[in-house]
Design a protein around this motif. Structure first.
Motif, mmCIF file in Angstrom:
data_model
loop_
_atom_site.group_PDB
_atom_site.id
_atom_site.type_symbol
_atom_site.label_atom_id
_atom_site.label_comp_id
_atom_site.label_asym_id
_atom_site.label_seq_id
_atom_site.Cartn_x
_atom_site.Cartn_y
_atom_site.Cartn_z
ATOM 1 N N HIS A 278 44.578 20.063 39.908
ATOM 2 C CA HIS A 278 43.774 20.233 41.017
ATOM 3 C C HIS A 278 43.631 21.304 42.081
ATOM 4 C CE1 HIS A 278 45.575 17.830 44.163
ATOM 5 N NE2 HIS A 278 46.312 17.297 42.998
ATOM 6 N N TYR A 279 44.985 21.250 42.610
ATOM 7 C CA TYR A 279 45.151 22.406 43.436
ATOM 8 C C TYR A 279 45.169 23.687 42.940
ATOM 9 C CZ TYR A 279 47.860 25.384 46.883
ATOM 10 O OH TYR A 279 48.288 26.314 47.756
ATOM 11 N N THR A 280 44.474 24.682 43.277
ATOM 12 C CA THR A 280 44.059 25.995 42.773
ATOM 13 C C THR A 280 44.689 27.011 43.792
ATOM 14 O OG1 THR A 280 42.636 25.185 41.550
ATOM 15 C CG2 THR A 280 42.806 27.622 41.791
ATOM 16 N N ASN A 281 45.865 27.661 43.688
ATOM 17 C CA ASN A 281 46.360 28.572 44.671
ATOM 18 C C ASN A 281 45.765 29.845 45.088
ATOM 19 O OD1 ASN A 281 47.782 30.251 42.869
ATOM 20 N ND2 ASN A 281 49.481 28.891 42.796
ATOM 21 N N ASN A 282 46.124 30.780 45.854
ATOM 22 C CA ASN A 282 45.585 31.917 46.036
ATOM 23 C C ASN A 282 45.631 32.813 44.712
ATOM 24 O OD1 ASN A 282 47.038 30.953 48.476
ATOM 25 N ND2 ASN A 282 45.792 32.260 49.634
ATOM 26 N N ALA A 283 46.941 32.936 44.227
ATOM 27 C CA ALA A 283 47.398 33.802 43.181
ATOM 28 C C ALA A 283 46.326 33.529 41.989
ATOM 29 C CB ALA A 283 48.575 33.850 42.574
ATOM 30 N N THR A 284 46.019 32.261 41.720
ATOM 31 C CA THR A 284 45.083 31.845 40.521
ATOM 32 C C THR A 284 43.615 32.420 40.911
ATOM 33 O OG1 THR A 284 46.401 30.213 39.877
ATOM 34 C CG2 THR A 284 44.183 30.090 39.124
ATOM 35 N N PHE A 285 43.164 32.151 42.134
ATOM 36 C CA PHE A 285 41.873 32.556 42.751
ATOM 37 C C PHE A 285 41.685 34.357 42.491
ATOM 38 C CE2 PHE A 285 40.829 28.481 44.549
ATOM 39 C CZ PHE A 285 39.099 28.287 43.956
ATOM 40 N N GLU A 286 42.691 34.714 42.539
ATOM 41 C CA GLU A 286 42.760 36.188 42.338
ATOM 42 C C GLU A 286 42.223 36.680 41.040
ATOM 43 O OE1 GLU A 286 46.057 37.181 46.011
ATOM 44 O OE2 GLU A 286 46.480 37.619 44.047
ATOM 45 N N CYS A 287 43.100 35.825 40.177
ATOM 46 C CA CYS A 287 42.846 36.089 38.611
ATOM 47 C C CYS A 287 41.304 35.797 38.534
ATOM 48 C CB CYS A 287 43.784 35.339 37.751
ATOM 49 S SG CYS A 287 45.505 35.340 37.874
ATOM 50 N N LEU A 288 40.839 34.689 38.866
ATOM 51 C CA LEU A 288 39.299 34.482 38.592
ATOM 52 C C LEU A 288 38.376 35.323 39.151
ATOM 53 C CD1 LEU A 288 39.618 30.323 39.228
ATOM 54 C CD2 LEU A 288 39.399 31.682 36.971
ATOM 55 N N ASP B 274 38.902 38.401 39.717
ATOM 56 C CA ASP B 274 39.202 39.720 38.962
ATOM 57 C C ASP B 274 37.951 39.730 37.755
ATOM 58 O OD1 ASP B 274 39.879 42.298 38.094
ATOM 59 O OD2 ASP B 274 41.105 41.176 36.829
ATOM 60 N N VAL B 275 37.544 38.277 37.216
ATOM 61 C CA VAL B 275 36.711 38.346 36.457
ATOM 62 C C VAL B 275 35.464 37.732 36.410
ATOM 63 C CG1 VAL B 275 38.578 38.354 34.080
ATOM 64 C CG2 VAL B 275 37.705 36.097 35.344
ATOM 65 N N GLY B 276 35.219 37.899 37.839
ATOM 66 C CA GLY B 276 33.884 37.497 38.527
ATOM 67 C C GLY B 276 33.577 36.245 38.642
ATOM 68 N N LEU B 277 34.639 35.016 38.505
ATOM 69 C CA LEU B 277 34.420 33.809 38.521
ATOM 70 C C LEU B 277 34.966 32.919 39.878
ATOM 71 C CD1 LEU B 277 35.398 32.756 34.933
ATOM 72 C CD2 LEU B 277 33.235 32.712 35.877
ATOM 73 N N GLU B 278 35.204 33.667 40.623
ATOM 74 C CA GLU B 278 35.796 32.996 42.113
ATOM 75 C C GLU B 278 34.721 32.334 42.739
ATOM 76 O OE1 GLU B 278 37.728 34.001 46.555
ATOM 77 O OE2 GLU B 278 37.021 35.666 45.247
ATOM 78 N N GLU B 279 33.467 32.917 42.927
ATOM 79 C CA GLU B 279 32.539 32.491 43.835
ATOM 80 C C GLU B 279 31.920 31.066 43.091
ATOM 81 O OE1 GLU B 279 31.525 32.877 46.884
ATOM 82 O OE2 GLU B 279 33.201 34.229 46.840
ATOM 83 N N GLU B 280 31.614 31.242 41.749
ATOM 84 C CA GLU B 280 31.218 29.812 41.242
ATOM 85 C C GLU B 280 32.172 28.706 41.028
ATOM 86 O OE1 GLU B 280 29.876 28.578 36.588
ATOM 87 O OE2 GLU B 280 30.229 30.647 36.980
ATOM 88 N N CYS B 281 33.555 29.205 41.051
ATOM 89 C CA CYS B 281 34.426 27.969 40.958
ATOM 90 C C CYS B 281 34.679 27.654 42.465
ATOM 91 C CB CYS B 281 35.750 28.694 40.581
ATOM 92 S SG CYS B 281 35.854 28.800 38.754
ATOM 93 N N ARG B 282 34.386 28.697 43.320
ATOM 94 C CA ARG B 282 34.562 28.007 44.885
ATOM 95 C C ARG B 282 33.454 26.894 45.142
ATOM 96 N NH1 ARG B 282 38.491 29.495 48.095
ATOM 97 N NH2 ARG B 282 39.120 31.217 46.864
ATOM 98 N N GLN B 283 32.535 27.235 44.889
ATOM 99 C CA GLN B 283 31.203 26.329 45.140
ATOM 100 C C GLN B 283 31.304 25.261 44.433
ATOM 101 O OE1 GLN B 283 27.619 28.562 43.559
ATOM 102 N NE2 GLN B 283 28.067 30.184 44.992
ATOM 103 N N LEU B 284 32.235 25.026 43.488
ATOM 104 C CA LEU B 284 32.247 23.580 43.017
ATOM 105 C C LEU B 284 33.609 22.953 43.600
ATOM 106 C CD1 LEU B 284 31.229 24.474 39.486
ATOM 107 C CD2 LEU B 284 29.791 23.142 41.176
ATOM 108 N N ALA B 285 34.447 23.858 44.238
ATOM 109 C CA ALA B 285 35.695 23.365 44.697
ATOM 110 C C ALA B 285 35.613 22.549 46.342
ATOM 111 C CB ALA B 285 36.748 24.287 44.790
#
Length: 600
Positions: free
Chosen positions: A47-57, A59-70
């Motif tokens: 469940h815990y998603t760290n800074n480095a993983t969010f950086e990967c997301l 890069d492929v344009g998925l950070e905001e979608e994931c963050r809205q559900l986190a």
């Protein structure tokens, strides 16, 4: 037997396999994902998603979608030790980088913040993107075996539909085993493992229970360690750790079984009754959603592929297995995939030789080894704390006496309080372990450190600081430092852009500054002409492409204004130079650097 031919066969649709497929689509690579499961996971798991993983997301344009559900990190603020959810609190500590003494450090190091993003939420996003961009997905399908064609080097894999027993041959250019702790691909590859015995058994209890009245507004916490000292602990739960899935109505109670327990024999009603005890409020309605057991492992692979099979790999839990302390599991799995994806992509596009793929094991295996050790060392630190509090003691009177002694005005009481405080504060390495999350320093032939005049950077202070604190650097092999920038004409209301946003995106990037752009653009053009590889050049400085608004890049870049920092598609520094580029000599130099990195 039916045959399918494809670019990549990915075995496993969890965080490692799903993210690998998602990342590969950005290089034009397609393929087939298979999973023995019937769907994405039904329980939250990681469940815990760290800074480095969010950086990967990101890069492929998925950070905001994931963050809205986190769940945002503001609701992860505390980690507590208490008797029950509604009982006496023994300690409260800041969690996930929310400590006021370290908040700025986390904020300045990355364009992304941590959040709580359950695996059950992330997997569908990754698989949707992968399947909408060329990958096919088959559930209820297991991997059986493979052999490699010696002439074409293609991999012939046998997979089987578990519902019909039909076997299918999949012919692929690459085979990637992301099939978890019981990896068949790792077994077939005969990967050597370092396995430390002695791990125990644990039980995840996934429930609906509205605990808002116990936690809000003053105790928004992710982790709650529950001692429950007033009753003898059942065999299936010597200690419990509660974490929310949906604040604060859906929970997972992680129960660590007593030593030497090899199977959970308790009934669901007995387990649910214990959850009621751990909550400590009989008025709370608890509904059981799912039970799952898992083993505490301390296992890592010595390599992630086998010599002579350069196009077959394992990643994720298939090669590193450990308890969830520090929250490193799925984060490391996704970062394995991010590292591997660009290398497969460049080989697939004939921009790199197969030898580039050797760097995957060289770079990621030391990370897997380190996180397995860190997670288990943290578990051992927890064990010392539990022992101090008498948790293993079956006598409830003795346990209550130890807790009472914490308040005694005696030398023994003072000694106990100091020992308790030291152990709790020592666990900052779990709650704020920014170093173990971010300090990867790769060493492989896919880097060019030859021009460095000094040794690789190291952390100062005691050894534990390497896991606690992030060490920023542009030394080759380091992650690209983050700095906020602005375009020269950007208005005050326009968002800033990170150095990370200028890098990645499937391309090499070169950062320079005032006086350097013309020469380095010329040099990048030569590389493009000779190797066919694009190197995007950005100049940072006053009235350049981007302004260094907080002067952070100037402090972090490690080279002069006219120098260069070359960054790989995975946002890792590959080479740096303190001199200005331009002319045939520098064209030959950068071509030589790029050729080394790409194995050409």
């Amino acid at each position: 037997m039916v045959q399918i031919e494809t670019d990549v066969l990915i075995v496993g649709a969890g965080p490692a396999g799903a993210s690998l497929a998602c990342f590969l689509t950005h290089y034009g690579v397609t393929g087939l994902i298979i999973s023995k499961a019937s769907s994405t996971v039904r329980t939250p798991r990681s469940h815990y998603t760290n800074n480095a993983t969010f950086e990967c997301l990101r890069d492929v344009g998925l950070e905001e979608e994931c963050r809205q559900l986190a769940t945002p990190k503001e609701l992860l603020m505390y980690s507590r030790i208490c008797t029950t959810m509604g009982g006496e609190e023994l300690s409260r500590t800041y969690n996930c980088g929310t400590d006021p003494n370290r908040y700025g450090e986390f904020k300045k190091a990355s364009p992304c913040e941590q959040a709580d993003l359950p695996q059950s939420v992330l997997e569908p996003i990754l698989l949707r993107v992968a399947t909408q961009n060329g990958f096919h997905l088959r559930w209820d399908c297991q991997f059986v075996s493979f052999h490699q064609d010696e002439t074409t080097s293609k991999v012939h894999s046998v997979i089987q539909d578990v519902l019909t027993n039909q076997k299918i041959t999949v012919i692929s250019k690459f085979l990637c085993g992301a099939d978890g702790a019981r990896s068949v691909v790792a077994r077939e590859l005969q990967l050597p493992f370092n396995d430390t015995p002695g791990g125990g058994l644990a039980l995840n209890v996934f429930v609906d229970a509205d605990l808002n009245h116990l936690l809000t507004p003053h105790s928004p916490g992710l982790i709650h360690i529950l001692l429950h000292p007033t009753k003898p602990q059942p065999d299936f739960c010597s200690l419990a750790i509660a974490r929310f899935v949906k604040p604060f109505t859906q929970w997972v109670f992680v129960m660590l079984a007593k030593p030497n327990i090899t199977a959970i024999t308790a009934t669901p009603s007995e387990i649910l009754s214990h959850v009621h005890d751990l909550i400590g409020d009989p008025s709370v309605k608890v509904t059981l959603k799912r039970l799952s057991t898992w083993k505490i492992n301390e296992t890592y692979a010595e390599r992630y592929t086998t010599p002579g099979k350069k196009n077959i790999f394992c990643l994720g839990d298939a090669v590193h297995r450990h308890p969830p302390f520090n929250g490193l599991g799925s984060n490391t799995s996704i970062q394995d995939a991010y590292n591997l994806a660009w290398k497969i992509g460049f080989v697939y596009q004939s921009l790199a030789s197969l030898s580039l793929l050797d760097s995957y094991t060289a770079e990621r295996q030391p990370i897997g080894k380190a996180i397995v050790k860190r997670a288990n060392d943290t578990g051992r630190m927890h064990a010392k704390l539990f022992s101090l509090l008498g948790v293993p003691n079956p006598d409830t009177a003795d346990k209550l006496q130890i807790l009472s002694r914490l308040g005694d005005d005696t030398a023994q009481g003072e000694e106990l309080r100091l020992a308790f405080q030291n152990l709790v504060e020592g666990l900052d390495v779990e709650r704020h372990g920014f170093g173990i999350e971010m300090n990867q320093l790769y060493q492989s032939d896919a880097l060019y450190p030859d021009d460095e005049t000094g040794p690789p950077p190291t952390n100062t202070g005691p050894p534990e600081h390497a896991d606690l604190y992030y060490r920023e650097s542009t030394y080759p092999g380091s992650r690209l430092p983050h700095a906020w920038l602005r375009a020269p004409a950007a208005g005050s209301n326009e968002p800033m852009i990170s150095t990370h946003d200028l890098a990645g995106k499937g391309k090499f990037t070169l950062f320079t500054g005032i006086g350097g752009k013309k020469g380095w653009v010329e040099v990048a053009g030569m590389v493009k002409g000779l190797l066919g590889v694009e190197v995007v050049v950005h100049s940072i400085g006053w009235r350049e492409d981007y302004r260094d608004v907080f002067f952070d890049w100037g402090r972090k870049r490690g080279v002069g204004e006219r120098g260069a920092v070359l960054v790989r598609p995975d946002r890792v520094v590959a080479w740096r130079c303190d001199n200005v580029g331009g002319g045939d000599g520098w064209g030959e130099k950068l071509t030589r650097v790029m050729a080394r990195i790409l194995g050409r």
